[in-house]
Design a protein around this motif. Structure first.
Motif, PDB file in Angstrom:
ATOM      1  N   UNK A 260       0.837  -1.208   0.000  1.00 50.70           N
ATOM      2  CA  UNK A 260       0.000   0.000   0.000  1.00 50.70           C
ATOM      3  C   UNK A 260       0.869   1.253   0.000  1.00 50.70           C
ATOM      4  N   UNK A 261       1.950   1.231   0.782  1.00 50.11           N
ATOM      5  CA  UNK A 261       2.863   2.375   0.836  1.00 50.11           C
ATOM      6  C   UNK A 261       3.539   2.569  -0.514  1.00 50.11           C
ATOM      7  N   UNK A 262       3.973   1.481  -1.129  1.00 47.71           N
ATOM      8  CA  UNK A 262       4.609   1.566  -2.445  1.00 47.71           C
ATOM      9  C   UNK A 262       3.623   2.138  -3.468  1.00 47.71           C
ATOM     10  N   UNK A 263       2.390   1.674  -3.453  1.00 46.56           N
ATOM     11  CA  UNK A 263       1.370   2.171  -4.384  1.00 46.56           C
ATOM     12  C   UNK A 263       1.091   3.652  -4.160  1.00 46.56           C
ATOM     13  N   UNK A 264       1.032   4.078  -2.893  1.00 42.31           N
ATOM     14  CA  UNK A 264       0.808   5.496  -2.592  1.00 42.31           C
ATOM     15  C   UNK A 264       1.977   6.350  -3.083  1.00 42.31           C
ATOM     16  N   UNK A 265       3.198   5.858  -2.894  1.00 43.01           N
ATOM     17  CA  UNK A 265       4.382   6.581  -3.354  1.00 43.01           C
ATOM     18  C   UNK A 265       4.380   6.697  -4.874  1.00 43.01           C
ATOM     19  N   UNK A 266       4.053   5.619  -5.562  1.00 47.22           N
ATOM     20  CA  UNK A 266       3.981   5.655  -7.022  1.00 47.22           C
ATOM     21  C   UNK A 266       2.906   6.623  -7.504  1.00 47.22           C
ATOM     22  N   UNK A 267       1.755   6.620  -6.851  1.00 55.74           N
ATOM     23  CA  UNK A 267       0.672   7.534  -7.212  1.00 55.74           C
ATOM     24  C   UNK A 267       1.089   8.988  -6.991  1.00 55.74           C
TER      25      UNK A 267
ATOM     26  N   UNK B 136       6.936  10.563 -15.744  1.00 55.05           N
ATOM     27  CA  UNK B 136       7.236   9.335 -14.997  1.00 55.05           C
ATOM     28  C   UNK B 136       7.141   8.149 -15.944  1.00 55.05           C
ATOM     29  N   UNK B 137       8.235   7.424 -16.042  1.00 57.66           N
ATOM     30  CA  UNK B 137       8.256   6.211 -16.856  1.00 57.66           C
ATOM     31  C   UNK B 137       8.056   5.003 -15.947  1.00 57.66           C
ATOM     32  N   UNK B 138       7.610   3.886 -16.496  1.00 61.37           N
ATOM     33  CA  UNK B 138       7.375   2.697 -15.666  1.00 61.37           C
ATOM     34  C   UNK B 138       8.607   2.251 -14.872  1.00 61.37           C
ATOM     35  N   UNK B 139       9.801   2.437 -15.430  1.00 61.67           N
ATOM     36  CA  UNK B 139      11.001   2.006 -14.698  1.00 61.67           C
ATOM     37  C   UNK B 139      11.328   2.926 -13.529  1.00 61.67           C
ATOM     38  N   UNK B 140      10.652   4.065 -13.421  1.00 61.55           N
ATOM     39  CA  UNK B 140      10.847   4.970 -12.284  1.00 61.55           C
ATOM     40  C   UNK B 140       9.982   4.567 -11.095  1.00 61.55           C
ATOM     41  N   UNK B 141       8.976   3.751 -11.338  1.00 54.07           N
ATOM     42  CA  UNK B 141       8.057   3.334 -10.283  1.00 54.07           C
ATOM     43  C   UNK B 141       8.579   2.074  -9.604  1.00 54.07           C
ATOM     44  N   UNK B 142       8.280   1.944  -8.333  1.00 55.37           N
ATOM     45  CA  UNK B 142       8.753   0.803  -7.534  1.00 55.37           C
ATOM     46  C   UNK B 142       7.735  -0.334  -7.589  1.00 55.37           C
ATOM     47  N   UNK B 143       8.239  -1.547  -7.462  1.00 56.16           N
ATOM     48  CA  UNK B 143       7.403  -2.742  -7.385  1.00 56.16           C
ATOM     49  C   UNK B 143       7.921  -3.601  -6.239  1.00 56.16           C
ATOM     50  N   UNK B 144       7.061  -3.843  -5.278  1.00 55.98           N
ATOM     51  CA  UNK B 144       7.424  -4.699  -4.152  1.00 55.98           C
ATOM     52  C   UNK B 144       7.274  -6.147  -4.600  1.00 55.98           C
ATOM     53  N   UNK B 145       8.393  -6.880  -4.603  1.00 52.08           N
ATOM     54  CA  UNK B 145       8.367  -8.256  -5.091  1.00 52.08           C
ATOM     55  C   UNK B 145       8.122  -9.259  -3.974  1.00 52.08           C
TER      56      UNK B 145
END
Length: 106
Positions: free
Chosen positions: A34-41, A51-60
């Motif tokens: 949820x924190x990662x999604x909020x940061x990306x938003x 913002x490009x997709x590679x700039x956004x974080x993904x929690x694996x």
């Protein structure tokens, strides 16, 4: 008769397992995601199309090592998280809210 004696033990086991309110590994993953999604938003709202997709974080993944009870509804958990290709170990504080477990600042 023995069958009937086992039923209360099984029910008691389920009830007692519910008393341990420590967050599970999945609970921690969900709260951190949820924190990662909020940061990306937030990044998207500030930078828009820049913002490009590679700039956004993904929690694996998240691996829970242990948790320490801080209060009735909060725990400090030591976890190892993998976001994109970075692996980090840190302590996170989680609080149980009406919406589930939430990561909070220390």
């Amino acid at each position: 008769m023995k069958k009937f004696a086992v039923i209360p033990l099984v029910i008691a086991g389920f009830l007692l397992s519910g008393c341990n309110s420590e967050p599970s590994e999945q609970d921690i993953y969900t709260a951190m995601n949820k924190v990662v999604a909020q940061t990306n938003a937030f990044m998207k709202s500030m930078a828009g199309n820049a913002v490009t997709p590679d700039m956004l974080r993904t929690l694996k993944s998240v691996k829970k090592h242990d948790c320490e009870k801080l209060s009735d509804k909060s725990y400090k958990c030591n976890v190892t998280a993998v976001a994109d290709n970075e692996k980090r170990t840190a302590a996170v504080v989680l609080v149980m809210t009406d919406e589930g477990w939430q990561v909070v600042d220390k």
